[in-house]
Design a protein around this motif. Structure first.
Motif, PDB file in Angstrom:
ATOM      1  N   LYS A 126       0.747  -1.201  -0.217  1.00  0.00           N
ATOM      2  CA  LYS A 126      -0.011   0.068   0.022  1.00  0.00           C
ATOM      3  C   LYS A 126       0.868   1.347  -0.109  1.00  0.00           C
ATOM      4  O   LYS A 126       1.670   1.506   0.904  1.00  0.00           O
ATOM      5  CB  LYS A 126      -0.890   0.091   1.229  1.00  0.00           C
ATOM      6  CG  LYS A 126      -2.098  -1.187   1.009  1.00  0.00           C
ATOM      7  CD  LYS A 126      -3.064  -0.842   2.055  1.00  0.00           C
ATOM      8  CE  LYS A 126      -2.666  -1.098   3.533  1.00  0.00           C
ATOM      9  NZ  LYS A 126      -3.448  -1.224   4.554  1.00  0.00           N
ATOM     10  N   VAL A 127       0.717   2.190  -0.970  1.00  0.00           N
ATOM     11  CA  VAL A 127       1.559   3.420  -1.342  1.00  0.00           C
ATOM     12  C   VAL A 127       0.774   4.628  -1.038  1.00  0.00           C
ATOM     13  O   VAL A 127      -0.197   4.758  -1.571  1.00  0.00           O
ATOM     14  CB  VAL A 127       2.123   3.151  -2.709  1.00  0.00           C
ATOM     15  CG1 VAL A 127       3.037   4.475  -2.938  1.00  0.00           C
ATOM     16  CG2 VAL A 127       3.117   2.121  -2.695  1.00  0.00           C
ATOM     17  N   LEU A 144       1.186   8.526  -2.189  1.00  0.00           N
ATOM     18  CA  LEU A 144       1.697   9.331  -2.936  1.00  0.00           C
ATOM     19  C   LEU A 144       1.501  10.790  -2.731  1.00  0.00           C
ATOM     20  O   LEU A 144       0.586  11.390  -2.573  1.00  0.00           O
ATOM     21  CB  LEU A 144       1.245   9.025  -4.449  1.00  0.00           C
ATOM     22  CG  LEU A 144       2.060   9.541  -5.885  1.00  0.00           C
ATOM     23  CD1 LEU A 144       3.553   9.249  -5.546  1.00  0.00           C
ATOM     24  CD2 LEU A 144       1.293   8.852  -6.868  1.00  0.00           C
ATOM     25  N   ILE A 175       1.350  -3.814  -6.134  1.00  0.00           N
ATOM     26  CA  ILE A 175       1.389  -2.373  -5.677  1.00  0.00           C
ATOM     27  C   ILE A 175       0.235  -1.570  -5.951  1.00  0.00           C
ATOM     28  O   ILE A 175      -0.605  -1.678  -6.943  1.00  0.00           O
ATOM     29  CB  ILE A 175       2.578  -1.433  -6.415  1.00  0.00           C
ATOM     30  CG1 ILE A 175       3.952  -2.056  -6.025  1.00  0.00           C
ATOM     31  CG2 ILE A 175       2.393  -0.077  -5.946  1.00  0.00           C
ATOM     32  CD1 ILE A 175       5.225  -1.366  -6.751  1.00  0.00           C
ATOM     33  N   VAL A 223      -1.605   2.350  -5.088  1.00  0.00           N
ATOM     34  CA  VAL A 223      -1.650   3.502  -4.578  1.00  0.00           C
ATOM     35  C   VAL A 223      -3.002   3.886  -3.883  1.00  0.00           C
ATOM     36  O   VAL A 223      -3.977   3.825  -4.463  1.00  0.00           O
ATOM     37  CB  VAL A 223      -1.314   4.529  -5.542  1.00  0.00           C
ATOM     38  CG1 VAL A 223      -1.496   6.160  -5.066  1.00  0.00           C
ATOM     39  CG2 VAL A 223      -0.085   4.476  -6.321  1.00  0.00           C
ATOM     40  N   VAL A 256      -0.577   2.845   5.192  1.00  0.00           N
ATOM     41  CA  VAL A 256       0.395   2.709   4.112  1.00  0.00           C
ATOM     42  C   VAL A 256       1.668   1.959   4.521  1.00  0.00           C
ATOM     43  O   VAL A 256       2.159   2.172   5.578  1.00  0.00           O
ATOM     44  CB  VAL A 256       0.589   4.138   3.285  1.00  0.00           C
ATOM     45  CG1 VAL A 256      -0.630   4.670   2.907  1.00  0.00           C
ATOM     46  CG2 VAL A 256       1.504   5.043   4.178  1.00  0.00           C
ATOM     47  N   ASP A 257       2.186   1.290   3.680  1.00  0.00           N
ATOM     48  CA  ASP A 257       3.489   0.529   3.770  1.00  0.00           C
ATOM     49  C   ASP A 257       4.624   1.492   3.490  1.00  0.00           C
ATOM     50  O   ASP A 257       5.782   1.509   4.050  1.00  0.00           O
ATOM     51  CB  ASP A 257       3.608  -0.731   2.958  1.00  0.00           C
ATOM     52  CG  ASP A 257       2.614  -1.615   3.490  1.00  0.00           C
ATOM     53  OD1 ASP A 257       2.441  -2.110   4.569  1.00  0.00           O
ATOM     54  OD2 ASP A 257       1.675  -2.058   2.539  1.00  0.00           O
ATOM     55  N   VAL A 258       4.426   2.245   2.461  1.00  0.00           N
ATOM     56  CA  VAL A 258       5.621   3.173   1.536  1.00  0.00           C
ATOM     57  C   VAL A 258       4.975   4.568   1.508  1.00  0.00           C
ATOM     58  O   VAL A 258       3.816   4.438   0.879  1.00  0.00           O
ATOM     59  CB  VAL A 258       6.133   2.490   0.329  1.00  0.00           C
ATOM     60  CG1 VAL A 258       7.172   3.060  -0.260  1.00  0.00           C
ATOM     61  CG2 VAL A 258       6.645   0.924   0.662  1.00  0.00           C
ATOM     62  N   VAL A 272      10.297   0.629  -4.377  1.00  0.00           N
ATOM     63  CA  VAL A 272       9.336   0.196  -3.509  1.00  0.00           C
ATOM     64  C   VAL A 272       9.205  -1.118  -2.849  1.00  0.00           C
ATOM     65  O   VAL A 272       9.372  -1.214  -1.640  1.00  0.00           O
ATOM     66  CB  VAL A 272       7.874   0.447  -4.114  1.00  0.00           C
ATOM     67  CG1 VAL A 272       6.843   0.096  -3.246  1.00  0.00           C
ATOM     68  CG2 VAL A 272       7.621   2.033  -4.447  1.00  0.00           C
ATOM     69  N   LEU A 313       5.600   7.663  -0.955  1.00  0.00           N
ATOM     70  CA  LEU A 313       6.513   8.568  -1.918  1.00  0.00           C
ATOM     71  C   LEU A 313       6.369   9.819  -1.982  1.00  0.00           C
ATOM     72  O   LEU A 313       5.507  10.465  -1.935  1.00  0.00           O
ATOM     73  CB  LEU A 313       6.283   7.862  -3.385  1.00  0.00           C
ATOM     74  CG  LEU A 313       6.139   6.393  -3.681  1.00  0.00           C
ATOM     75  CD1 LEU A 313       5.642   6.066  -5.198  1.00  0.00           C
ATOM     76  CD2 LEU A 313       7.700   5.965  -3.549  1.00  0.00           C
TER      77      LEU A 313
END
Length: 204
Positions: A6-7, A9, A30, A32, A51-53, A118, A55
């Motif tokens: 889970k990203v 942005l 992936i 978003v 979220v995991d990451v 990622v 950006l």
């Protein structure tokens, strides 16, 4: 099958943000799950969507991506941080790493490289643009103190010493001293050159 990454942005230019989201959306693993256009909206969105990451673009209203990274690193240390920039400035790389970033990439990197970054940060790796890493090592550390940076940033709009002193709650003599020291450290002739050089190097 591995779980979906889970990203979040964070990018203030909507066309760029949507393009990045679309590119990452093509990856099977992936998703978003959140998009924001301001740096000061990052933490709340990261919390809400678990979220995991994240950006993070550097230049955003509200807070820079580096400031947002530092806040996320402190408040949600499990979230991996990927800083993206249009400007390949060595000082930005150093600041990003000091703020807890796990990766630092320029935006014109191939989309596949971003997706791979990622995955790598989630696996505990660090990902740094090699050209920028070499430049940052060659450049050395930022010679400016926090106060000198603050005064230079405030001086970018051409404010007089009196205006700077009022805005920063300092005496005019103190403002003069900070500017003079910054000019000496950067080996330039005046404050305008000091601002330009510090900005180019990513030190502001």
């Amino acid at each position: 099958m591995s779980p979906t990454i889970k990203v979040l942005l964070a990018e203030d230019q909507s066309m760029v943000r949507e393009a990045l989201a679309a590119l990452l959306g093509l990856e099977d693993d992936i998703e978003v799950v959140a998009q924001v256009a301001r740096g000061d909206e990052v933490l709340a969105a990261a919390r809400e969507h678990a979220v995991d990451v994240a950006l993070l673009d550097i230049e955003m209203p509200g807070a820079t991506g580096i400031e947002a990274a530092a806040l996320l690193h402190e408040e949600l240390p499990s979230v991996k941080l990927v800083v993206l920039t249009t400007f390949g400035r060595p000082g930005y790389l150093r600041s990003a790493m000091e703020s807890g970033a796990d990766a630092f990439l320029v935006k014109d990197a191939p989309a596949a490289q971003l997706a791979e970054a990622v995955r790598k940060v989630l696996a505990g790796e660090r990902v740094i643009d090699p050209t920028l890493a070499a430049a940052a090592l060659a450049e050395g550390a930022n010679p400016l103190t926090d106060r000198e940076r603050e005064v230079l940033r405030a001086a970018e709009d051409g404010s007089t010493n009196a205006e700077l002193a009022a805005a920063l709650h300092l005496s005019q003599g103190t403002v003069r001293n900070y500017l003079s020291t910054a000019i000496q450290k950067l080996a330039v002739r005046n404050r305008a050159e000091a601002v330009r050089i510090a900005r180019e190097k990513g030190w502001l």
